[in-house]
Motif scaffolding. Sequence first.
Motif, PDB file in Angstrom:
ATOM      1  N   ILE A 258      22.830  41.906  32.265  1.00  0.00           N
ATOM      2  CA  ILE A 258      23.889  41.066  33.293  1.00  0.00           C
ATOM      3  C   ILE A 258      24.870  40.481  32.338  1.00  0.00           C
ATOM      4  O   ILE A 258      24.762  40.136  31.502  1.00  0.00           O
ATOM      5  CB  ILE A 258      23.190  39.715  34.084  1.00  0.00           C
ATOM      6  CG1 ILE A 258      24.038  39.177  34.932  1.00  0.00           C
ATOM      7  CG2 ILE A 258      22.372  38.758  33.184  1.00  0.00           C
ATOM      8  CD1 ILE A 258      23.297  38.028  35.766  1.00  0.00           C
ATOM      9  N   ALA A 259      26.011  40.608  33.004  1.00  0.00           N
ATOM     10  CA  ALA A 259      27.189  40.209  32.269  1.00  0.00           C
ATOM     11  C   ALA A 259      27.158  38.799  31.949  1.00  0.00           C
ATOM     12  O   ALA A 259      26.777  37.918  32.850  1.00  0.00           O
ATOM     13  CB  ALA A 259      28.604  40.837  32.807  1.00  0.00           C
ATOM     14  N   ALA A 260      27.795  38.377  30.810  1.00  0.00           N
ATOM     15  CA  ALA A 260      27.914  37.089  30.722  1.00  0.00           C
ATOM     16  C   ALA A 260      29.381  36.476  30.315  1.00  0.00           C
ATOM     17  O   ALA A 260      30.079  36.929  29.424  1.00  0.00           O
ATOM     18  CB  ALA A 260      26.853  36.492  29.553  1.00  0.00           C
ATOM     19  N   LEU A 261      29.637  35.449  31.040  1.00  0.00           N
ATOM     20  CA  LEU A 261      31.041  34.774  30.562  1.00  0.00           C
ATOM     21  C   LEU A 261      30.926  33.602  29.671  1.00  0.00           C
ATOM     22  O   LEU A 261      30.490  32.831  29.994  1.00  0.00           O
ATOM     23  CB  LEU A 261      31.765  34.583  31.997  1.00  0.00           C
ATOM     24  CG  LEU A 261      33.284  34.191  31.666  1.00  0.00           C
ATOM     25  CD1 LEU A 261      34.139  35.149  30.973  1.00  0.00           C
ATOM     26  CD2 LEU A 261      33.897  33.496  33.210  1.00  0.00           C
ATOM     27  N   VAL A 262      31.768  33.799  28.215  1.00  0.00           N
ATOM     28  CA  VAL A 262      31.371  32.697  27.561  1.00  0.00           C
ATOM     29  C   VAL A 262      32.552  31.919  27.549  1.00  0.00           C
ATOM     30  O   VAL A 262      33.589  32.069  27.848  1.00  0.00           O
ATOM     31  CB  VAL A 262      31.315  33.232  26.002  1.00  0.00           C
ATOM     32  CG1 VAL A 262      31.373  32.400  25.237  1.00  0.00           C
ATOM     33  CG2 VAL A 262      30.332  34.297  25.855  1.00  0.00           C
ATOM     34  N   ASP A 263      32.109  30.571  27.563  1.00  0.00           N
ATOM     35  CA  ASP A 263      33.049  29.340  27.538  1.00  0.00           C
ATOM     36  C   ASP A 263      33.747  29.144  26.373  1.00  0.00           C
ATOM     37  O   ASP A 263      34.161  30.193  25.796  1.00  0.00           O
ATOM     38  CB  ASP A 263      32.116  28.123  27.937  1.00  0.00           C
ATOM     39  CG  ASP A 263      32.899  26.806  28.320  1.00  0.00           C
ATOM     40  OD1 ASP A 263      34.220  27.329  29.254  1.00  0.00           O
ATOM     41  OD2 ASP A 263      32.727  25.711  28.192  1.00  0.00           O
ATOM     42  N   LEU A 285      29.483  40.700  26.729  1.00  0.00           N
ATOM     43  CA  LEU A 285      29.927  39.028  26.810  1.00  0.00           C
ATOM     44  C   LEU A 285      31.565  39.431  27.138  1.00  0.00           C
ATOM     45  O   LEU A 285      32.227  40.258  26.453  1.00  0.00           O
ATOM     46  CB  LEU A 285      29.741  38.658  25.352  1.00  0.00           C
ATOM     47  CG  LEU A 285      28.313  38.292  24.931  1.00  0.00           C
ATOM     48  CD1 LEU A 285      28.554  37.329  23.691  1.00  0.00           C
ATOM     49  CD2 LEU A 285      27.626  37.586  26.195  1.00  0.00           C
ATOM     50  N   PHE A 286      31.985  38.473  27.918  1.00  0.00           N
ATOM     51  CA  PHE A 286      33.537  38.399  28.220  1.00  0.00           C
ATOM     52  C   PHE A 286      33.639  36.811  27.903  1.00  0.00           C
ATOM     53  O   PHE A 286      32.868  36.073  27.664  1.00  0.00           O
ATOM     54  CB  PHE A 286      33.639  38.374  29.839  1.00  0.00           C
ATOM     55  CG  PHE A 286      33.452  39.820  30.371  1.00  0.00           C
ATOM     56  CD1 PHE A 286      34.536  40.543  30.264  1.00  0.00           C
ATOM     57  CD2 PHE A 286      32.315  40.123  30.898  1.00  0.00           C
ATOM     58  CE1 PHE A 286      34.489  41.991  31.025  1.00  0.00           C
ATOM     59  CE2 PHE A 286      32.101  41.280  31.441  1.00  0.00           C
ATOM     60  CZ  PHE A 286      33.322  42.271  31.567  1.00  0.00           C
ATOM     61  N   TYR A 287      34.761  36.800  27.350  1.00  0.00           N
ATOM     62  CA  TYR A 287      35.427  35.617  26.734  1.00  0.00           C
ATOM     63  C   TYR A 287      36.464  35.018  27.619  1.00  0.00           C
ATOM     64  O   TYR A 287      37.410  35.481  27.914  1.00  0.00           O
ATOM     65  CB  TYR A 287      36.075  35.553  25.424  1.00  0.00           C
ATOM     66  CG  TYR A 287      34.833  36.223  24.278  1.00  0.00           C
ATOM     67  CD1 TYR A 287      33.918  35.235  23.849  1.00  0.00           C
ATOM     68  CD2 TYR A 287      34.539  37.430  24.460  1.00  0.00           C
ATOM     69  CE1 TYR A 287      33.019  35.652  23.151  1.00  0.00           C
ATOM     70  CE2 TYR A 287      33.535  38.019  23.603  1.00  0.00           C
ATOM     71  CZ  TYR A 287      32.605  36.984  23.011  1.00  0.00           C
ATOM     72  OH  TYR A 287      31.564  37.389  22.508  1.00  0.00           O
ATOM     73  N   SER A 288      36.229  33.516  28.208  1.00  0.00           N
ATOM     74  CA  SER A 288      36.892  33.216  29.187  1.00  0.00           C
ATOM     75  C   SER A 288      38.323  32.438  28.769  1.00  0.00           C
ATOM     76  O   SER A 288      39.422  32.611  29.443  1.00  0.00           O
ATOM     77  CB  SER A 288      36.124  31.926  30.082  1.00  0.00           C
ATOM     78  OG  SER A 288      35.748  30.847  29.067  1.00  0.00           O
ATOM     79  N   ALA A 321      35.215  28.705  31.299  1.00  0.00           N
ATOM     80  CA  ALA A 321      34.505  29.912  31.924  1.00  0.00           C
ATOM     81  C   ALA A 321      34.747  29.940  33.513  1.00  0.00           C
ATOM     82  O   ALA A 321      35.111  30.756  34.251  1.00  0.00           O
ATOM     83  CB  ALA A 321      33.222  30.000  31.640  1.00  0.00           C
ATOM     84  N   ALA A 322      34.326  28.623  34.179  1.00  0.00           N
ATOM     85  CA  ALA A 322      34.654  28.575  35.756  1.00  0.00           C
ATOM     86  C   ALA A 322      36.049  28.881  35.870  1.00  0.00           C
ATOM     87  O   ALA A 322      36.274  29.431  36.886  1.00  0.00           O
ATOM     88  CB  ALA A 322      34.025  27.380  36.129  1.00  0.00           C
ATOM     89  N   VAL A 323      36.865  28.287  35.292  1.00  0.00           N
ATOM     90  CA  VAL A 323      38.259  28.406  35.602  1.00  0.00           C
ATOM     91  C   VAL A 323      38.748  29.757  35.817  1.00  0.00           C
ATOM     92  O   VAL A 323      39.521  30.418  36.489  1.00  0.00           O
ATOM     93  CB  VAL A 323      39.323  27.796  34.812  1.00  0.00           C
ATOM     94  CG1 VAL A 323      40.480  27.868  35.087  1.00  0.00           C
ATOM     95  CG2 VAL A 323      39.036  26.122  34.949  1.00  0.00           C
ATOM     96  N   ALA A 324      38.086  30.601  34.720  1.00  0.00           N
ATOM     97  CA  ALA A 324      38.586  32.101  34.441  1.00  0.00           C
ATOM     98  C   ALA A 324      37.619  33.025  35.593  1.00  0.00           C
ATOM     99  O   ALA A 324      38.279  34.199  35.471  1.00  0.00           O
ATOM    100  CB  ALA A 324      38.323  32.468  33.161  1.00  0.00           C
TER     101      ALA A 324
END
Length: 351
Positions: A258-263, A285-288, A321-324
């Motif tokens: 599962i992809a994870a978006l890093v804060d 990992l994606f970086y927000s 992260a939520a904003v992105a």
Amino acid sequence: MKGAWWQAAARTPDGGRRAQALARQTQLTKPLGALGRLEQLAVTLAGLQGRSQPAVERIWIAIFAADHGIAEEGISAYPQEVTGQMLANFAQGGAAISVLARHLGAELELLELGLVHEVGPLPGVRQLKIAAGTANFLRQPAMTSVQCAHALLAGREAVLRSLEKRADLFIGGDMGIGNTSSACALACLLLDQPVNRLVGAGTGMKGGGLQHKTRVIEAALKLHRPYIDSPLEALTRVGGLEIAALAGAYIAAAQEGIAALVDGYICSAAALCALRMNPGVAPWLFYSHRSAEPCHQALLDALDAEPLVALEMRLGEASGAAVAVPLLQSACRLHNEMATFQEAAVSVSLR
């Protein structure tokens, strides 16, 4: 720790689905590359999710809260009671991440890993109580190896719960007074950098307060450096329960697919530790966002990461992260819903 779960291989992204998504991008009614990084995001997500139509609709946000013994040294502008008070604010829906999670329709999970000041039962909060906060790492290791292992596992279990709900994206967040000192110390060890190059204001330390924070971390690293022989040992000695949980979550996300978006800053320190513990984590990992904390850029450089936005945020709690998230959602919807040249009967290629 030989044979530990976090050493198991991460999943390999689906190269076939990624190739299909890349081919579709060449057929959409736009000049190739005209949507910039949104095209890349959609293609990458297709490979990670193993489907031709990537989606970021079901979002799981796990906030890990814990106290830090290093706060005894006066390295924060706020008292430790704030950790528990903010956890209660999350539960009551009044914090920034509470607002953003509602806006996204995301599942918000709250986990108390260990507070100094008891807050009592809170509706919707998982109270794991691994320890009453970490120990003061100026004097001794922040965690025992057992406590660190429990915190890593807490992160893994949060990811497994997200998969039970068929989440498309996992986001981890942090809350803990004193955690910028832990993150700074961990980053200094992992990056082999001096404290004065990476230390930041955190909750607002300035002038003499920032100098004091620098001296405290420098003294702590002098104590621990001779014993550091692995990223896990660095995490155990100067990290936090929530930082360990985040690292465990990122490793588990890669293992489970599962992809994870890093804060921001704290989460990026955990991400770097996760990658050093298990390099196969990197593609997942994606970086927000780029934090206003000075250490964050050094961490992003080490992670070879280009964040999605730079809004000078430094709140933590997964707010960046939520904003992105809407950017990822836009990337998916454009990829899935735009017409191809053939479908639109466009005879002149825009490529």
